[in-house]
Design a protein around this motif. Structure first.
Motif, PDB file in Angstrom:
ATOM      1  N   LEU A 182      -4.567   6.007   3.748  1.00  0.00           N
ATOM      2  CA  LEU A 182      -4.528   4.582   3.423  1.00  0.00           C
ATOM      3  C   LEU A 182      -5.651   3.836   4.143  1.00  0.00           C
ATOM      4  CD1 LEU A 182      -0.709   3.809   3.710  1.00  0.00           C
ATOM      5  CD2 LEU A 182      -2.089   3.839   1.624  1.00  0.00           C
TER       6      LEU A 182
ATOM      7  N   HIS B 274       2.314   1.710  -3.467  1.00  0.00           N
ATOM      8  CA  HIS B 274       1.297   2.196  -4.396  1.00  0.00           C
ATOM      9  C   HIS B 274       0.981   3.675  -4.149  1.00  0.00           C
ATOM     10  CE1 HIS B 274      -2.037   1.818  -7.151  1.00  0.00           C
ATOM     11  NE2 HIS B 274      -2.821   2.376  -6.253  1.00  0.00           N
ATOM     12  N   THR B 275       0.828   4.060  -2.880  1.00  0.00           N
ATOM     13  CA  THR B 275       0.415   5.421  -2.538  1.00  0.00           C
ATOM     14  C   THR B 275       1.538   6.442  -2.697  1.00  0.00           C
ATOM     15  OG1 THR B 275      -1.172   4.537  -0.964  1.00  0.00           O
ATOM     16  CG2 THR B 275      -0.554   6.848  -0.692  1.00  0.00           C
TER      17      THR B 275
ATOM     18  N   ALA C  82       0.832  -1.206   0.000  1.00  0.00           N
ATOM     19  CA  ALA C  82       0.000   0.000   0.000  1.00  0.00           C
ATOM     20  C   ALA C  82       0.869   1.259   0.000  1.00  0.00           C
ATOM     21  CB  ALA C  82      -0.935  -0.006   1.205  1.00  0.00           C
TER      22      ALA C  82
ATOM     23  N   ARG D 278      -0.654  11.260   3.280  1.00  0.00           N
ATOM     24  CA  ARG D 278      -0.876  10.026   2.507  1.00  0.00           C
ATOM     25  C   ARG D 278      -1.081   8.818   3.415  1.00  0.00           C
ATOM     26  NH1 ARG D 278       1.459  10.681  -2.959  1.00  0.00           N
ATOM     27  NH2 ARG D 278       0.501  12.616  -3.605  1.00  0.00           N
TER      28      ARG D 278
END
Length: 141
Positions: free
Chosen positions: A119, A34-35, A31, A115
């Motif tokens: 999540l 990806h972020t 994650a 960010r």
């Protein structure tokens, strides 16, 4: 006999974030990749031998020319007899720690915290001062 004690004061010049998440570490690393547009890679577990046992800490690493980001699981992987089987016992309420060295651009502290809180795998995230931690030497590499 006179005993001398060496007292060393470390200066931590990195940003530190705590994450509360019930996700497994590989899913959380995915994650974050990806972020934040990273490529976290699983590293060999960190082993801290202590008098009463040992800490085995899972970690992931991302490095580029100027910045480094590490994802640590705060709790020891090893079943331990230690009273506090944590990498950073002062912040044991956090499941994971994210350490950012020389964070700029997409790794700037404000952007990282923003960010992280977005999540879905993270219930809570915050930044704290590593210099205020009692066991900050565990985070020095």
């Amino acid at each position: 006999m006179k005993t001398l004690t060496l007292e060393v004061e470390y200066d931590c010049d990195f940003d530190l974030f705590g994450l509360v998440s019930s996700s497994r570490e590989h899913k959380l690393a995915w994650a974050l990749n990806h972020t934040l547009g990273l490529r976290l890679v699983k590293q060999q577990d960190l082993i801290y031998p202590l008098n009463q046992g040992r800490l085995v800490i899972s970690n992931y690493l991302y490095e580029n020319e100027v910045s480094t980001l590490r994802l640590f699981r705060n709790r020891s992987l090893d079943p331990s007899t230690l009273k506090k089987p944590f990498l950073a016992p002062d912040v044991k309420e956090y499941d994971y720690l994210v350490q950012v060295c020389n964070g700029t651009g997409r790794l700037a502290s404000e952007l990282v915290v923003e960010r992280l809180t977005m999540l879905p795998d993270v219930q809570y995230a915050c930044q704290f001062d590593p210099n205020e931690l009692k066991f900050k030497e565990n985070l020095l590499f």
